[in-house]
Design a protein around this motif. Structure first.
Motif, PDB file in Angstrom:
ATOM      1  N   THR A 170       2.816  50.080   8.203  1.00  9.32           N
ATOM      2  CA  THR A 170       4.007  50.701   8.804  1.00  9.32           C
ATOM      3  C   THR A 170       3.605  51.873   9.690  1.00  9.32           C
ATOM      4  OG1 THR A 170       5.360  50.065   6.905  1.00  9.32           O
ATOM      5  CG2 THR A 170       6.220  51.799   8.324  1.00  9.32           C
ATOM      6  N   LYS A 171       2.657  52.662   9.223  1.00 11.39           N
ATOM      7  CA  LYS A 171       2.175  53.805  10.003  1.00 11.39           C
ATOM      8  C   LYS A 171       1.588  53.342  11.340  1.00 11.39           C
ATOM      9  CE  LYS A 171      -0.986  57.753   9.683  1.00 11.39           C
ATOM     10  NZ  LYS A 171      -1.982  58.462   8.826  1.00 11.39           N
ATOM     11  N   LYS A 172       0.806  52.271  11.303  1.00 16.10           N
ATOM     12  CA  LYS A 172       0.216  51.764  12.547  1.00 16.10           C
ATOM     13  C   LYS A 172       1.282  51.189  13.472  1.00 16.10           C
ATOM     14  CE  LYS A 172      -4.414  50.777  10.765  1.00 16.10           C
ATOM     15  NZ  LYS A 172      -5.421  49.724  10.486  1.00 16.10           N
ATOM     16  N   ALA A 173       2.245  50.465  12.904  1.00 15.21           N
ATOM     17  CA  ALA A 173       3.329  49.926  13.726  1.00 15.21           C
ATOM     18  C   ALA A 173       4.146  51.054  14.351  1.00 15.21           C
ATOM     19  CB  ALA A 173       4.226  49.023  12.877  1.00 15.21           C
ATOM     20  N   PHE A 174       4.238  52.166  13.650  1.00 16.68           N
ATOM     21  CA  PHE A 174       5.020  53.311  14.094  1.00 16.68           C
ATOM     22  C   PHE A 174       4.327  54.079  15.213  1.00 16.68           C
ATOM     23  CE2 PHE A 174       6.773  57.662  13.449  1.00 16.68           C
ATOM     24  CZ  PHE A 174       8.126  57.367  13.565  1.00 16.68           C
ATOM     25  N   PHE A 175       2.990  54.186  15.132  1.00 12.71           N
ATOM     26  CA  PHE A 175       2.269  55.047  16.071  1.00 12.71           C
ATOM     27  C   PHE A 175       1.443  54.305  17.120  1.00 12.71           C
ATOM     28  CE2 PHE A 175       2.634  58.196  12.526  1.00 12.71           C
ATOM     29  CZ  PHE A 175       3.313  59.174  13.237  1.00 12.71           C
ATOM     30  N   GLU A 176       0.909  53.128  16.753  1.00 12.67           N
ATOM     31  CA  GLU A 176       0.002  52.454  17.678  1.00 12.67           C
ATOM     32  C   GLU A 176       0.768  51.733  18.792  1.00 12.67           C
ATOM     33  OE1 GLU A 176      -3.059  52.942  17.662  1.00 12.67           O
ATOM     34  OE2 GLU A 176      -3.508  53.661  15.637  1.00 12.67           O
ATOM     35  N   ARG A 177      -0.009  51.302  19.780  1.00 14.80           N
ATOM     36  CA  ARG A 177       0.571  50.541  20.892  1.00 14.80           C
ATOM     37  C   ARG A 177      -0.325  49.343  21.185  1.00 14.80           C
ATOM     38  NH1 ARG A 177       2.282  55.553  24.972  1.00 14.80           N
ATOM     39  NH2 ARG A 177       3.902  56.411  23.603  1.00 14.80           N
ATOM     40  N   GLY A 178       0.207  48.412  21.946  1.00 12.36           N
ATOM     41  CA  GLY A 178      -0.585  47.269  22.364  1.00 12.36           C
ATOM     42  C   GLY A 178      -0.950  46.338  21.233  1.00 12.36           C
ATOM     43  N   GLU A 179      -2.184  45.830  21.276  1.00 12.80           N
ATOM     44  CA  GLU A 179      -2.633  44.825  20.318  1.00 12.80           C
ATOM     45  C   GLU A 179      -2.670  45.358  18.890  1.00 12.80           C
ATOM     46  OE1 GLU A 179      -6.508  41.902  19.568  1.00 12.80           O
ATOM     47  OE2 GLU A 179      -6.239  42.940  21.492  1.00 12.80           O
ATOM     48  N   GLU A 180      -3.092  46.605  18.705  1.00  8.81           N
ATOM     49  CA  GLU A 180      -3.152  47.179  17.359  1.00  8.81           C
ATOM     50  C   GLU A 180      -1.760  47.245  16.737  1.00  8.81           C
ATOM     51  OE1 GLU A 180      -5.123  50.903  17.279  1.00  8.81           O
ATOM     52  OE2 GLU A 180      -7.099  50.060  17.707  1.00  8.81           O
ATOM     53  N   ARG A 181      -0.778  47.554  17.527  1.00  7.09           N
ATOM     54  CA  ARG A 181       0.605  47.606  17.036  1.00  7.09           C
ATOM     55  C   ARG A 181       1.082  46.213  16.649  1.00  7.09           C
ATOM     56  NH1 ARG A 181       5.742  50.361  18.144  1.00  7.09           N
ATOM     57  NH2 ARG A 181       7.360  48.843  18.659  1.00  7.09           N
ATOM     58  N   SER A 182       0.807  45.232  17.494  1.00  5.55           N
ATOM     59  CA  SER A 182       1.218  43.851  17.203  1.00  5.55           C
ATOM     60  C   SER A 182       0.564  43.338  15.931  1.00  5.55           C
ATOM     61  CB  SER A 182       0.867  42.940  18.380  1.00  5.55           C
ATOM     62  OG  SER A 182       1.557  43.337  19.549  1.00  5.55           O
ATOM     63  N   GLU A 183      -0.711  43.644  15.751  1.00  5.66           N
ATOM     64  CA  GLU A 183      -1.426  43.220  14.546  1.00  5.66           C
ATOM     65  C   GLU A 183      -0.844  43.884  13.303  1.00  5.66           C
ATOM     66  OE1 GLU A 183      -5.498  44.090  15.236  1.00  5.66           O
ATOM     67  OE2 GLU A 183      -5.820  42.394  16.597  1.00  5.66           O
ATOM     68  N   ALA A 184      -0.503  45.162  13.420  1.00  4.94           N
ATOM     69  CA  ALA A 184       0.062  45.887  12.281  1.00  4.94           C
ATOM     70  C   ALA A 184       1.416  45.314  11.893  1.00  4.94           C
ATOM     71  CB  ALA A 184       0.192  47.366  12.620  1.00  4.94           C
ATOM     72  N   ILE A 185       2.232  44.973  12.879  1.00  3.53           N
ATOM     73  CA  ILE A 185       3.548  44.393  12.602  1.00  3.53           C
ATOM     74  C   ILE A 185       3.398  43.056  11.899  1.00  3.53           C
ATOM     75  CG2 ILE A 185       5.608  43.396  13.692  1.00  3.53           C
ATOM     76  CD1 ILE A 185       5.371  45.643  15.808  1.00  3.53           C
ATOM     77  N   GLU A 186       2.455  42.243  12.339  1.00  3.95           N
ATOM     78  CA  GLU A 186       2.232  40.946  11.704  1.00  3.95           C
ATOM     79  C   GLU A 186       1.709  41.126  10.276  1.00  3.95           C
ATOM     80  OE1 GLU A 186       2.465  37.096  10.997  1.00  3.95           O
ATOM     81  OE2 GLU A 186       3.238  38.125  12.779  1.00  3.95           O
ATOM     82  N   GLN A 187       0.818  42.075  10.085  1.00  3.87           N
ATOM     83  CA  GLN A 187       0.311  42.363   8.743  1.00  3.87           C
ATOM     84  C   GLN A 187       1.440  42.810   7.823  1.00  3.87           C
ATOM     85  OE1 GLN A 187      -2.768  45.273   9.233  1.00  3.87           O
ATOM     86  NE2 GLN A 187      -4.195  43.845  10.215  1.00  3.87           N
ATOM     87  N   LEU A 188       2.319  43.643   8.347  1.00  5.18           N
ATOM     88  CA  LEU A 188       3.424  44.135   7.544  1.00  5.18           C
ATOM     89  C   LEU A 188       4.369  42.996   7.159  1.00  5.18           C
ATOM     90  CD1 LEU A 188       4.839  46.486   6.227  1.00  5.18           C
ATOM     91  CD2 LEU A 188       5.908  47.024   8.430  1.00  5.18           C
ATOM     92  N   ARG A 189       4.617  42.086   8.078  1.00  3.90           N
ATOM     93  CA  ARG A 189       5.457  40.930   7.767  1.00  3.90           C
ATOM     94  C   ARG A 189       4.844  40.104   6.635  1.00  3.90           C
ATOM     95  NH1 ARG A 189       6.303  39.940  13.837  1.00  3.90           N
ATOM     96  NH2 ARG A 189       8.358  40.857  14.263  1.00  3.90           N
ATOM     97  N   GLU A 190       3.539  39.916   6.685  1.00  2.00           N
ATOM     98  CA  GLU A 190       2.860  39.144   5.638  1.00  2.00           C
ATOM     99  C   GLU A 190       2.945  39.861   4.288  1.00  2.00           C
ATOM    100  OE1 GLU A 190      -1.089  38.576   7.057  1.00  2.00           O
ATOM    101  OE2 GLU A 190      -0.501  37.216   8.682  1.00  2.00           O
TER     102      GLU A 190
END
Length: 228
Positions: free
Chosen positions: A112-132
């Motif tokens: 959640t922290k990465k989805a909140f702060f990161e951008r680009g590919e790192e953000r997309s990866e964090a969102i997918e990880q959070l969904r899983e």
């Protein structure tokens, strides 16, 4: 035994999910306590003295004892005072509750922290990880109203920040991970959890929280950009 108000203090900050988690536990146990609001931009001498390692809230003061880390505080509360148990008494169920608490704290919060702060590919990866990760929590809720069974318990308090603050994060940072069609049990758990009186009556105002986290995110992103 219920502690007198003078015996227990909680150093906290109104918008912190970790602080609210401790308040939920204290109130579930029926423990009287004094709440002390901290200005984290100008930390008090008490906070620095009682939590010299991390210098963060929450800090529970019980007489001359200071306990830090919200999950450890919950365990301390459960073992110190009688009343409604937070952790199951059965060893296996207790281990399971601790597992899911650790899972949510280490995996879900970090994503959640990465989805909140990161951008680009790192953000997309964090969102997918959070969904899983949310899918795993959804599966764990099969056949149960709460992680603790028919009533909220330790694991629910640990995961509980997502019932309120995850939605705040989605709104502020512009992403969506909670889909009621894909995560029906988890979405229902969120609604049920927020309807529990001790939770419902101890949440910060949503609009004020959104405003605070929007400001905090902007400040952190600006600081990161300036450091490059």
């Amino acid at each position: 035994m219920v502690a007198a108000a003078a015996e227990v203090k909680l150093l906290g900050m109104w918008a912190s999910p970790s602080v609210r988690r401790v308040e939920w536990g204290l109130q579930m146990k029926g423990i009287e306590y004094e709440y002390v609001e901290e200005d984290l931009a100008n930390k008090s001498a008490a906070l620095l003295r009682h939590n010299p390692v991390h210098k963060q809230v929450p800090v529970l003061l019980h007489g001359d004892r200071a306990v830090t880390d919200s999950l450890l505080i919950l365990e301390y509360i459960d073992e110190t005072w009688v009343g409604r148990p937070l952790l199951p008494r059965d060893p296996y169920r207790r281990a399971s509750a601790r597992f899911w608490a650790k899972f949510a704290e280490e995996n879900c919060r970090e994503a959640t922290k990465k989805a909140f702060f990161e951008r680009g590919e790192e953000r997309s990866e964090a969102i997918e990880q959070l969904r899983e990760q949310l899918q795993r929590l959804d599966e764990e809720l099969e056949g149960k109203k709460f992680f603790g069974g028919v009533e909220i318990g330790f694991a629910d308090l640990a995961v509980g920040w997502m019932a309120f603050w995850l939605g705040v994060s989605e709104e502020v940072a512009g992403f969506t991970v909670v889909d009621a069609k894909k995560l029906p049990r988890f979405a229902e758990w969120m609604d049920d959890f927020l309807r529990v009186p001790v939770i419902r009556d101890n949440l910060p105002p949503r609009e004020k929280t959104v405003e605070f986290f929007r400001y905090y995110r902007d400040q952190q992103l600006a600081a990161a950009a300036a450091a490059k």
